[in-house]
Design an enzyme around this catalytic site. Structure first.
Site, PDB file in Angstrom:
ATOM      1  N   TYR A 199      21.138  62.790  -7.115  1.00  0.00           N
ATOM      2  CA  TYR A 199      19.694  62.858  -6.814  1.00  0.00           C
ATOM      3  C   TYR A 199      19.130  61.462  -6.596  1.00  0.00           C
ATOM      4  O   TYR A 199      18.327  61.240  -5.687  1.00  0.00           O
ATOM      5  CB  TYR A 199      18.947  63.555  -7.966  1.00  0.00           C
ATOM      6  N   PHE A 257       4.690  60.124  21.778  1.00  0.00           N
ATOM      7  CA  PHE A 257       5.338  61.435  21.779  1.00  0.00           C
ATOM      8  C   PHE A 257       4.404  62.460  21.126  1.00  0.00           C
ATOM      9  O   PHE A 257       3.518  62.104  20.367  1.00  0.00           O
ATOM     10  CB  PHE A 257       6.681  61.358  21.030  1.00  0.00           C
ATOM     11  N   ASP A 258       4.633  63.752  21.410  1.00  0.00           N
ATOM     12  CA  ASP A 258       3.661  64.763  20.963  1.00  0.00           C
ATOM     13  C   ASP A 258       3.516  64.865  19.444  1.00  0.00           C
ATOM     14  O   ASP A 258       2.415  65.062  18.939  1.00  0.00           O
ATOM     15  CB  ASP A 258       3.923  66.138  21.598  1.00  0.00           C
ATOM     16  N   ASP A 260       8.460  53.454  17.547  1.00  0.00           N
ATOM     17  CA  ASP A 260       9.009  54.803  17.455  1.00  0.00           C
ATOM     18  C   ASP A 260      10.396  54.674  18.078  1.00  0.00           C
ATOM     19  O   ASP A 260      10.544  54.576  19.291  1.00  0.00           O
ATOM     20  CB  ASP A 260       8.119  55.778  18.213  1.00  0.00           C
ATOM     21  N   ALA A 289      13.308  56.446  18.170  1.00  0.00           N
ATOM     22  CA  ALA A 289      14.244  57.564  18.345  1.00  0.00           C
ATOM     23  C   ALA A 289      15.409  57.229  19.279  1.00  0.00           C
ATOM     24  O   ALA A 289      16.558  57.567  19.009  1.00  0.00           O
ATOM     25  CB  ALA A 289      13.487  58.790  18.845  1.00  0.00           C
ATOM     26  N   LYS A 323      18.322  61.706  17.397  1.00  0.00           N
ATOM     27  CA  LYS A 323      18.605  61.193  18.745  1.00  0.00           C
ATOM     28  C   LYS A 323      19.701  60.126  18.607  1.00  0.00           C
ATOM     29  O   LYS A 323      20.864  60.453  18.536  1.00  0.00           O
ATOM     30  CB  LYS A 323      17.339  60.632  19.390  1.00  0.00           C
ATOM     31  N   HIS A 345       2.689  74.372  22.519  1.00  0.00           N
ATOM     32  CA  HIS A 345       3.814  74.676  23.411  1.00  0.00           C
ATOM     33  C   HIS A 345       4.970  75.355  22.690  1.00  0.00           C
ATOM     34  O   HIS A 345       5.740  76.078  23.304  1.00  0.00           O
ATOM     35  CB  HIS A 345       4.289  73.406  24.130  1.00  0.00           C
TER      36      HIS A 345
HETATM   37  O1  PLI Z   1      12.003  65.824  16.130  1.00  0.00           O
HETATM   38  P1  PLI Z   1      11.783  64.761  15.099  1.00  0.00           P
HETATM   39  O2  PLI Z   1      10.747  65.136  14.121  1.00  0.00           O
HETATM   40  O3  PLI Z   1      13.031  64.319  14.450  1.00  0.00           O
HETATM   41  O4  PLI Z   1      11.273  63.452  15.874  1.00  0.00           O
HETATM   42  C1  PLI Z   1      10.013  63.374  16.465  1.00  0.00           C
HETATM   43  C2  PLI Z   1      10.050  62.443  17.642  1.00  0.00           C
HETATM   44  C3  PLI Z   1       9.451  61.224  17.529  1.00  0.00           C
HETATM   45  N1  PLI Z   1       9.479  60.353  18.571  1.00  0.00           N
HETATM   46  C4  PLI Z   1      10.062  60.636  19.750  1.00  0.00           C
HETATM   47  C5  PLI Z   1      10.046  59.619  20.837  1.00  0.00           C
HETATM   48  C6  PLI Z   1      10.663  61.851  19.933  1.00  0.00           C
HETATM   49  O5  PLI Z   1      11.246  62.107  21.096  1.00  0.00           O
HETATM   50  C7  PLI Z   1      10.661  62.812  18.868  1.00  0.00           C
HETATM   51  C8  PLI Z   1      11.221  64.083  19.003  1.00  0.00           C
HETATM   52  N2  PLI Z   1      11.636  64.484  20.162  1.00  0.00           N
HETATM   53  C9  PLI Z   1      12.070  65.691  20.496  1.00  0.00           C
HETATM   54  C10 PLI Z   1      12.182  66.827  19.549  1.00  0.00           C
HETATM   55  C11 PLI Z   1      12.460  65.884  21.880  1.00  0.00           C
HETATM   56  O6  PLI Z   1      12.889  66.974  22.241  1.00  0.00           O
HETATM   57  O7  PLI Z   1      12.344  64.914  22.656  1.00  0.00           O
END
Ligand code: PLI
Length: 458
Positions: A72, A124-125, A215, A217, A258, A450
């Site tokens: 933990y 991002f959304d 951000d 990713a 990602k 969406h």
């Molecule tokens: O899906 P998450 O919660 O692990 O990450 C959110 C996220 C944050 N920033 C960016 C640039 C993204 O592309 C993103 C998630 N993207 C998704 C799910 C996509 O399909 O692009």
């Protein structure tokens, strides 16, 4: 003759996929309310909905899974990951979270409050969602070139420094908790940000006393583009480029799904001990104790290996070449796509495929449905549905671009799959004049509609 390029790995495990008939797909998509998120995965032949959490882990990652420490507190897996993040990014402080949006939730709980403004390059959304949820406002400062899909520009993810400075001049610094730079910029088409731009954003932000958050990713894909497109970086390793990129930031949020090449996970990394301590409290409430934050020890171990693999040139080259291969086939067939081709996905310019469809009928969604009907291929709409309604006026927001994103999962599909995707889209393109009407909304959620929206054919 030169040998053709092929994947730099071989396949050790396979997962069967089902090739359905058009009749089956017509029924399934209708029952799904014409929302591709509502399909079952076995109703999809080639799944390009997202490259998030859908990658294939390597044998080394699977091996690391077996040595995960599930304590933990203070697990060795946490320290493995902490050491890797420090080595790659230079950030001293780190908090694991269960995915990227959770990292946003934790960090923004510290940084943002009602009335704040948060500039960035096409947030991002989920990022925008977390900003707006706190009654703050996201301001898009992406360069204008990004919104013209035909224009060639090597770094369409760049921030327009004039737009950014205007925000810094218009609002007092205490109302601007940070600028968020998304690497690569997903919303504008997987487009990279140049090192020069990162450097300039940092210098400008420092002048106004504003923090820079990445951000991150797809930070490794961003580094690949810097290496192959930006002068002075051609002889640097990806890891060297990554290290430099992060020197121009004060912190980062990460969706490890990602460029961590894992199926779940995220994190925050920071220079500031003060923010780390404040964020730790939110992490404990929302995610879990600070040495696991919603992740299993085995997943942290796999992520530590994945981050190292994702920052190797051979891997990135194979990843980005595959996306390019698909994009170039579409360009050759005359299909309008965002150019240059993005890092993780091909973005089809739906308005230019279906120019006569009214914007009120969800142009990119209509194209996404047609591609599914044609070949069982699931892409995703990056257009009016995703842009959602204005939180104040509740009017539909019509974005500059209506895109159909074909996101390629990492190390999952072969070049032959790319051929199938290209041909299916070419078939749709060739019969585009017969697509005369789109869809209307039957029901929608108040935020992030969406994912669950229900549509009806017009
Ligand atoms: O899906 P998450 O919660 O692990 O990450 C959110 C996220 C944050 N920033 C960016 C640039 C993204 O592309 C993103 C998630 N993207 C998704 C799910 C996509 O399909 O692009």
């Amino acid at each position: 003759m030169n040998l053709p390029y092929a994947e730099p790995y071989k396949i050790k495990m396979v997962e069967p996929i089902y090739r359905s008939s058009r009749e089956e797909r017509e029924l399934w998509i209708k029952n799904a309310g014409y929302n591709l998120f509502n399909l079952r995965s076995n109703q999809v032949y080639i799944d390009l909905l997202t490259d998030s959490g859908t990658g294939a882990m390597s044998d080394s990652q699977w091996a690391a899974i077996m040595t995960g420490d599930e304590s933990y507190a203070g697990a060795s897996s946490y320290y493995n990951l902490k050491e890797t993040i420090k080595r790659l990014t230079g950030f001293e402080y780190f908090l694991p979270t269960h995915q990227g949006r959770a990292a946003e939730n934790v960090l923004f709980s510290v940084l943002m409050k009602e009335g704040n403004v948060v500039p960035g390059n096409s947030h991002f959304d989920t990022t925008k969602g977390h900003i707006e949820f706190r009654k703050a406002k996201a301001i898009d400062c992406t360069i204008d070139e990004a919104f013209n899909t035909t224009l060639q520009h090597p770094f369409k993810g760049n921030i327009d420094l004039n737009k950014l400075e205007n925000v810094y001049k218009e609002y007092p610094a205490e109302n601007i908790p940070c600028v968020i730079v998304t690497l690569t910029c997903n919303s504008s088409g997987g487009q990279p940000v140049s090192m020069q731009n990162l450097k300039e954003v940092k210098a400008l932000s420092e002048k106004y006393g504003i923090m820079v958050i990445y951000d991150s990713a797809r930070f490794a894909e961003n580094a690949y583009f810097i290496k192959v497109r930006e002068k002075g970086y051609e002889n640097k390793t990806i890891k060297e480029i990554v290290a430099e990129m992060f020197t121009y930031a004060d912190g980062m949020t990460m969706s490890s799904k990602k460029d961590g090449i894992v199926n779940i996970g995220g994190f925050i990394a920071l220079n500031s001990e003060k923010i780390f301590k404040e964020a730790s409290t939110f992490n404990i409430i929302f995610e879990g104790f600070i040495t696991y934050g919603g992740m299993a020890g085995r997943d942290m171990n796999a992520l530590a290996v994945g981050l190292d693999e994702a920052t190797e040139f051979v891997y990135l080259e194979s990843r980005i070449k595959q996306v390019e291969y698909l994009g170039e086939k579409l360009i050759a067939a005359g299909i309008p796509i965002q150019q240059p081709i993005g890092g993780h996905a091909v973005f089809v310019d739906a308005k230019r495929v279906l120019p006569n469809l009214p914007k009120e009928q969800y142009v990119a969604q209509t194209l996404a449905i047609e591609l599914y009907l044609e070949g069982g291929i699931r892409g995703v709409e990056i257009g009016t549905l995703l842009a959602d309604r204005d939180p104040e006026t509740r009017e539909n927001r019509y974005p500059n671009l209506e895109l159909l994103r074909l996101a390629i999962p990492r190390r999952v599909y072969t070049y032959r799959h790319m051929d199938v995707i290209a041909q299916a889209l070419i078939n749709v393109y060739n019969r585009r004049d017969s697509i005369k009407s789109g869809y209307k909304i039957v029901s929608e959620a108040p935020i992030m509609r969406h994912f669950t929206v229900q549509l009806e054919k017009i």
